[in-house]
Motif scaffolding. Structure first.
Motif, PDB file in Angstrom:
ATOM      1  N   PRO A   1       0.822  -1.217   0.000  1.00 26.16           N
ATOM      2  CA  PRO A   1       0.000   0.000   0.000  1.00 26.16           C
ATOM      3  C   PRO A   1       0.858   1.271   0.000  1.00 26.16           C
ATOM      4  O   PRO A   1       1.829   1.376   0.740  1.00 26.16           O
ATOM      5  CB  PRO A   1      -0.812  -0.115   1.301  1.00 26.16           C
ATOM      6  CG  PRO A   1      -0.845  -1.576   1.591  1.00 26.16           C
ATOM      7  CD  PRO A   1       0.453  -2.118   1.114  1.00 26.16           C
ATOM      8  N   GLY A   2       0.481   2.223  -0.863  1.00 27.11           N
ATOM      9  CA  GLY A   2       1.172   3.498  -0.918  1.00 27.11           C
ATOM     10  C   GLY A   2       2.419   3.521  -1.775  1.00 27.11           C
ATOM     11  O   GLY A   2       3.073   4.570  -1.892  1.00 27.11           O
ATOM     12  N   GLU A   3       2.788   2.413  -2.385  1.00 30.14           N
ATOM     13  CA  GLU A   3       4.000   2.376  -3.200  1.00 30.14           C
ATOM     14  C   GLU A   3       3.738   2.862  -4.627  1.00 30.14           C
ATOM     15  O   GLU A   3       2.662   2.641  -5.177  1.00 30.14           O
ATOM     16  CB  GLU A   3       4.571   0.959  -3.253  1.00 30.14           C
ATOM     17  CG  GLU A   3       5.211   0.499  -1.970  1.00 30.14           C
ATOM     18  CD  GLU A   3       5.857  -0.860  -2.102  1.00 30.14           C
ATOM     19  OE1 GLU A   3       6.837  -1.120  -1.374  1.00 30.14           O
ATOM     20  OE2 GLU A   3       5.378  -1.674  -2.915  1.00 30.14           O
TER      21      GLU A   3
ATOM     22  N   GLY B   1       8.266   3.513  -1.749  1.00 26.31           N
ATOM     23  CA  GLY B   1       7.297   3.798  -0.705  1.00 26.31           C
ATOM     24  C   GLY B   1       7.548   5.158  -0.084  1.00 26.31           C
ATOM     25  O   GLY B   1       8.309   5.976  -0.611  1.00 26.31           O
ATOM     26  N   ASP B   2       6.939   5.394   1.043  1.00 26.13           N
ATOM     27  CA  ASP B   2       7.091   6.686   1.713  1.00 26.13           C
ATOM     28  C   ASP B   2       8.490   6.881   2.276  1.00 26.13           C
ATOM     29  O   ASP B   2       8.970   8.012   2.376  1.00 26.13           O
ATOM     30  CB  ASP B   2       6.063   6.811   2.841  1.00 26.13           C
ATOM     31  CG  ASP B   2       4.644   6.880   2.294  1.00 26.13           C
ATOM     32  OD1 ASP B   2       4.487   7.322   1.136  1.00 26.13           O
ATOM     33  OD2 ASP B   2       3.715   6.474   3.008  1.00 26.13           O
TER      34      ASP B   2
END
Length: 322
Positions: free
Chosen positions: A162-164, A234-235
């Protein structure tokens, strides 16, 4: 005791038992030799090799059967001495060990599946339980992953957290074009080579054909893994992948610079760099401030520079520089 030391000792005992069998009275040898080969040496293997290294009990079963085969060879019959009675006792014990260990392996596999959506992790954790060594576990996991990606991944989605932000690399350097060309050439080549070799030896032709089919599965599995395991940002980290061959997670704070050619990367020694570009022509190099862990088919390695091929390296560089 080291594994090599125990194997040397066990081999010496096997040779001594087989050579001395004709010179010892049969009523003694028919009892002592099977007990040594099928109980004594396997017990020593458990105490000095399996237990200290926390290996799976499944490892002792082949040792028992090696002893059984050598006992038959030395005594001349599968019904000699206590061999039939040992089988009656040892086969249920082996089945119990196999059932117990299979349950444990299944539990490890299920736990790995719950913890990660990456098939490579499932197989690596399972094999690590069995062999307890990174290098053989990584090689076995790569082998299993090839079959998984070649045969069972066609309706699956790529491994993305998630979020990548995802960046593909399977088309870089003409890799997928080469795979398509091989896909067209292999069927004709395999049939032709089989027919040619079968004129001299049918068995050899079957072996060569089996190896060729295995090579095809390997290529398909690796190509599919490149699609299913994209590079992602990612973040707080960059997740590098190269099919089943390499993976590394690099914190963004540890990245020193990003380059597009090996020449611009740095003057690091070769032992501090990994080149996993298509045909060793990486179009993106990530250099870190400190060594990071990279996992390959042969195990893990600490490196400061990793080169890969990306379909759109400029877009990935912009994303990292943000």
């Amino acid at each position: 005791m080291s594994l090599i030391g125990f194997c040397t000792l066990g081999l010496s005992l096997y040779i001594y038992g087989v050579v001395s069998a004709p010179y010892i009275p049969s009523h003694i040898e028919d009892i002592i030799l099977p007990l040594d080969f099928m109980v004594g040496i396997p017990l020593g293997f458990y105490l000095f090799v399996i237990r200290p290294r926390r290996l799976s009990l499944l490892s002792v079963i082949p040792v028992i059967w090696i002893g059984y085969g050598l006992s038959i060879f030395a005594l001349g019959s599968a019904d000699a001495g206590v061999l039939p009675y040992l089988l009656v006792v040892l086969i249920p014990a082996e089945l119990t060990i196999a059932f117990r260990e299979c349950l444990k392996v299944t539990q490890v596999y299920k736990s790995a599946r719950k913890a990660s959506a990456d098939p490579m992790v499932w197989f690596r954790e399972t094999m690590l339980y069995l062999v307890r060594k990174n290098a053989p576990a990584s090689m076995a996991a790569a082998e299993l992953s090839v079959w998984y990606y070649a045969l069972l991944s066609w309706r699956k989605k790529p491994y993305v957290l998630p979020g990548e932000r995802v960046f593909s690399y399977h088309n870089a350097g003409g890799y997928m074009s080469m795979m398509l060309g091989l896909a067209l050439a292999f069927p004709v080549e395999i049939v032709g080579v089989h027919l040619l070799i079968s004129q001299w030896s049918v068995a050899a032709a079957c072996v060569v054909t089996a190896l060729s089919v295995y090579a095809v599965i390997w290529l398909v599995g690796d190509a599919r893994a490149r699609v299913m395991r994209p590079v992602a940002i990612g973040d707080d980290c960059v997740r590098l992948e190269c099919g089943i061959q390499m993976e590394a997670v690099i914190p963004l704070s540890e990245i020193e610079k990003v380059c597009v050619t090996e020449r611009d990367a740095c003057d690091l020694p070769k032992v501090d760099a990994l080149n996993f570009g298509t045909f060793y022509k990486a179009n993106l190099w990530i250099i870190t401030k400190r060594p990071v862990l990279a996992r390959t088919i042969t195990g893990t390695k600490q490196v400061r520079a990793i080169g890969i091929s990306i379909d759109d390296p400029k877009a990935m560089i912009r994303e990292i520089q943000k």
